[in-house]
Design a protein around this motif. Sequence first.
Motif, PDB file in Angstrom:
ATOM      1  N   ASN A 211       9.323 -11.249  -8.188  1.00 19.65           N
ATOM      2  CA  ASN A 211      10.732 -10.911  -8.004  1.00 19.65           C
ATOM      3  C   ASN A 211      11.175 -10.605  -6.570  1.00 19.65           C
ATOM      4  N   ILE A 212      10.268 -10.406  -5.640  1.00 23.56           N
ATOM      5  CA  ILE A 212      10.648 -10.053  -4.273  1.00 23.56           C
ATOM      6  C   ILE A 212      10.066 -11.078  -3.309  1.00 23.56           C
ATOM      7  N   ARG A 213      10.918 -11.645  -2.502  1.00 26.46           N
ATOM      8  CA  ARG A 213      10.499 -12.683  -1.561  1.00 26.46           C
ATOM      9  C   ARG A 213      10.134 -12.078  -0.205  1.00 26.46           C
ATOM     10  N   ASP A 214       9.399 -12.868   0.576  1.00 21.56           N
ATOM     11  CA  ASP A 214       9.086 -12.536   1.968  1.00 21.56           C
ATOM     12  C   ASP A 214       8.350 -11.208   2.096  1.00 21.56           C
ATOM     13  N   ALA A 215       7.360 -11.010   1.226  1.00 22.58           N
ATOM     14  CA  ALA A 215       6.492  -9.840   1.302  1.00 22.58           C
ATOM     15  C   ALA A 215       5.227 -10.147   0.507  1.00 22.58           C
ATOM     16  N   ASP A 216       4.148  -9.444   0.837  1.00 19.78           N
ATOM     17  CA  ASP A 216       2.900  -9.553   0.086  1.00 19.78           C
ATOM     18  C   ASP A 216       2.634  -8.235  -0.621  1.00 19.78           C
ATOM     19  N   PHE A 217       1.989  -8.316  -1.790  1.00 17.56           N
ATOM     20  CA  PHE A 217       1.791  -7.126  -2.616  1.00 17.56           C
ATOM     21  C   PHE A 217       0.366  -7.079  -3.150  1.00 17.56           C
ATOM     22  N   SER A 218      -0.133  -5.855  -3.319  1.00 17.60           N
ATOM     23  CA  SER A 218      -1.434  -5.666  -3.940  1.00 17.60           C
ATOM     24  C   SER A 218      -1.476  -4.315  -4.635  1.00 17.60           C
ATOM     25  N   GLY A 219      -2.159  -4.292  -5.758  1.00 13.09           N
ATOM     26  CA  GLY A 219      -2.318  -3.042  -6.476  1.00 13.09           C
ATOM     27  C   GLY A 219      -3.024  -3.281  -7.801  1.00 13.09           C
ATOM     28  N   PRO A 220      -3.684  -2.254  -8.283  1.00  9.37           N
ATOM     29  CA  PRO A 220      -3.805  -0.951  -7.637  1.00  9.37           C
ATOM     30  C   PRO A 220      -4.788  -0.994  -6.467  1.00  9.37           C
ATOM     31  N   LEU A 221      -4.577  -0.106  -5.496  1.00 13.26           N
ATOM     32  CA  LEU A 221      -5.515   0.055  -4.388  1.00 13.26           C
ATOM     33  C   LEU A 221      -5.707   1.540  -4.112  1.00 13.26           C
ATOM     34  N   ALA A 222      -6.963   1.952  -3.935  1.00 15.73           N
ATOM     35  CA  ALA A 222      -7.237   3.303  -3.482  1.00 15.73           C
ATOM     36  C   ALA A 222      -6.922   3.393  -1.988  1.00 15.73           C
ATOM     37  N   PHE A 223      -6.783   4.614  -1.492  1.00 13.12           N
ATOM     38  CA  PHE A 223      -6.302   4.808  -0.129  1.00 13.12           C
ATOM     39  C   PHE A 223      -7.217   4.172   0.915  1.00 13.12           C
ATOM     40  N   ASP A 224      -8.541   4.242   0.706  1.00 12.67           N
ATOM     41  CA  ASP A 224      -9.439   3.637   1.696  1.00 12.67           C
ATOM     42  C   ASP A 224      -9.228   2.135   1.782  1.00 12.67           C
ATOM     43  N   LEU A 225      -8.946   1.513   0.658  1.00 12.70           N
ATOM     44  CA  LEU A 225      -8.730   0.066   0.653  1.00 12.70           C
ATOM     45  C   LEU A 225      -7.353  -0.320   1.176  1.00 12.70           C
ATOM     46  N   ILE A 226      -6.456   0.617   1.205  1.00  8.20           N
ATOM     47  CA  ILE A 226      -5.145   0.364   1.806  1.00  8.20           C
ATOM     48  C   ILE A 226      -5.246   0.387   3.334  1.00  8.20           C
ATOM     49  N   MET A 227      -6.074   1.314   3.872  1.00  4.31           N
ATOM     50  CA  MET A 227      -6.061   1.580   5.307  1.00  4.31           C
ATOM     51  C   MET A 227      -7.249   1.008   6.074  1.00  4.31           C
ATOM     52  N   SER A 228      -8.401   0.879   5.456  1.00  7.99           N
ATOM     53  CA  SER A 228      -9.633   0.614   6.198  1.00  7.99           C
ATOM     54  C   SER A 228     -10.164  -0.809   6.009  1.00  7.99           C
ATOM     55  N   PRO A 229     -10.152  -1.635   7.065  1.00  5.46           N
ATOM     56  CA  PRO A 229     -10.771  -2.961   6.963  1.00  5.46           C
ATOM     57  C   PRO A 229     -12.268  -2.881   6.622  1.00  5.46           C
ATOM     58  N   LYS A 230     -12.952  -1.823   7.098  1.00 10.34           N
ATOM     59  CA  LYS A 230     -14.371  -1.680   6.783  1.00 10.34           C
ATOM     60  C   LYS A 230     -14.582  -1.456   5.285  1.00 10.34           C
ATOM     61  N   ALA A 231     -13.760  -0.594   4.684  1.00  5.39           N
ATOM     62  CA  ALA A 231     -13.870  -0.379   3.238  1.00  5.39           C
ATOM     63  C   ALA A 231     -13.591  -1.673   2.481  1.00  5.39           C
ATOM     64  N   VAL A 232     -12.664  -2.459   2.972  1.00  8.70           N
ATOM     65  CA  VAL A 232     -12.347  -3.746   2.334  1.00  8.70           C
ATOM     66  C   VAL A 232     -13.556  -4.670   2.374  1.00  8.70           C
ATOM     67  N   GLN A 233     -14.239  -4.717   3.518  1.00 10.99           N
ATOM     68  CA  GLN A 233     -15.438  -5.550   3.623  1.00 10.99           C
ATOM     69  C   GLN A 233     -16.555  -5.018   2.726  1.00 10.99           C
ATOM     70  N   ASP A 234     -16.759  -3.713   2.755  1.00 17.93           N
ATOM     71  CA  ASP A 234     -17.847  -3.125   1.963  1.00 17.93           C
ATOM     72  C   ASP A 234     -17.641  -3.368   0.469  1.00 17.93           C
ATOM     73  N   LYS A 235     -16.375  -3.350   0.023  1.00 19.04           N
ATOM     74  CA  LYS A 235     -16.089  -3.522  -1.402  1.00 19.04           C
ATOM     75  C   LYS A 235     -15.702  -4.956  -1.759  1.00 19.04           C
ATOM     76  N   LYS A 236     -15.862  -5.845  -0.752  1.00 20.95           N
ATOM     77  CA  LYS A 236     -15.701  -7.286  -0.977  1.00 20.95           C
ATOM     78  C   LYS A 236     -14.301  -7.653  -1.502  1.00 20.95           C
ATOM     79  N   LEU A 237     -13.290  -7.109  -0.823  1.00 21.14           N
ATOM     80  CA  LEU A 237     -11.909  -7.472  -1.150  1.00 21.14           C
ATOM     81  C   LEU A 237     -11.254  -8.220   0.005  1.00 21.14           C
ATOM     82  N   THR A 238     -12.030  -8.960   0.757  1.00 19.58           N
ATOM     83  CA  THR A 238     -11.515  -9.597   1.970  1.00 19.58           C
ATOM     84  C   THR A 238     -10.460 -10.666   1.692  1.00 19.58           C
ATOM     85  N   GLY A 239     -10.373 -11.157   0.477  1.00 17.82           N
ATOM     86  CA  GLY A 239      -9.359 -12.151   0.158  1.00 17.82           C
ATOM     87  C   GLY A 239      -8.017 -11.550  -0.214  1.00 17.82           C
TER      88      GLY A 239
END
Length: 308
Positions: A211-239
């Motif tokens: 329903n909303i254009r010109d934006a990307d969305f993700s959820g649910p996400l815990a705070f570390d996965l929202i803010m930390s690229p390292k946490a994203v790599q460690d938890k294999k959410l790089t895509g």
Amino acid sequence: MSSFLSDAVADAPALLIRQAQDAPTPRVAIARAGAPLPMLAAMEATQANMMVPLFTGERDMIQAEADKLGWDISPYEIINTTGEIEAGNAAAMACGEGRADVLMKGQLHTDVFMRAAVSRDAGLRTGKRFVHIFHITTPDGSGSITISDAAVNVHPNIDTRKDATREVVDLLHKIGNPRPKVAFLSATESPIEAVPSSTEGRELRDWAIENIRDADFSGPLAFDLIMSPKAVQDKKLTGDPVAGQADAIIVPDIVSGNALFKSFVYLSGGCAGGIVMGAKVPILLTSRADPAAARLSSIALGAIVAAG
């Protein structure tokens, strides 16, 4: 003092100030302006060509505060009122009647101010839900994060969070982010029935993508996965298009939102400009604890939003 606390002193973000100065100068109705902090913010923003003030409150108190600052306020309108309720109602009515473009809280309690804003007599209702947004910049101005709702809606339901998501994306578009990345906060990245914010986060993500254009969305996400690229790599959410690089966070309740906002301010020295969206005019819900930079940032947001 806790060693976690930051002693950084943030300035109002220069890019936001310049954008506000380039916009048409809005008329800002200040509810009960006769106190040091709202008058100082009004003077600084007026001198920076970000607003034209309309004062409500006790005339003698307003004049006394202006005199202390050496500020000649004779060119500006004062609506003389007595007490918090009269001042709040007068400022909200000025906005509803089109005599002001932004409504700003001065020296009055938040519940009195918001009651005036939502009153049907004020004429500020649009059919949308009122949602509060904090736009928080790093002390050096190199980065920012936006949070909704940390101040108005206590337990926002799904529909309210949908409105908040639309308003956040709209605000970020207006301040120059062509494709913001928006995260729906929970305690996990997987929908779990025992954690309602996680299943709701997935529902909101799916709805927003549709329903909303010109934006990307993700959820649910815990705070570390929202803010930390390292946490994203460690938890294999790089895509994930948002994880580790979010521009905005939609929170499930006021407690998590308020805690996040204050963490960014007190632990990292961020400058938090706040604005209430969904009314006929932008509403600036400043706090007595807000430093001058945060008040200027809020006024800048109001000017940008008022310009459309």
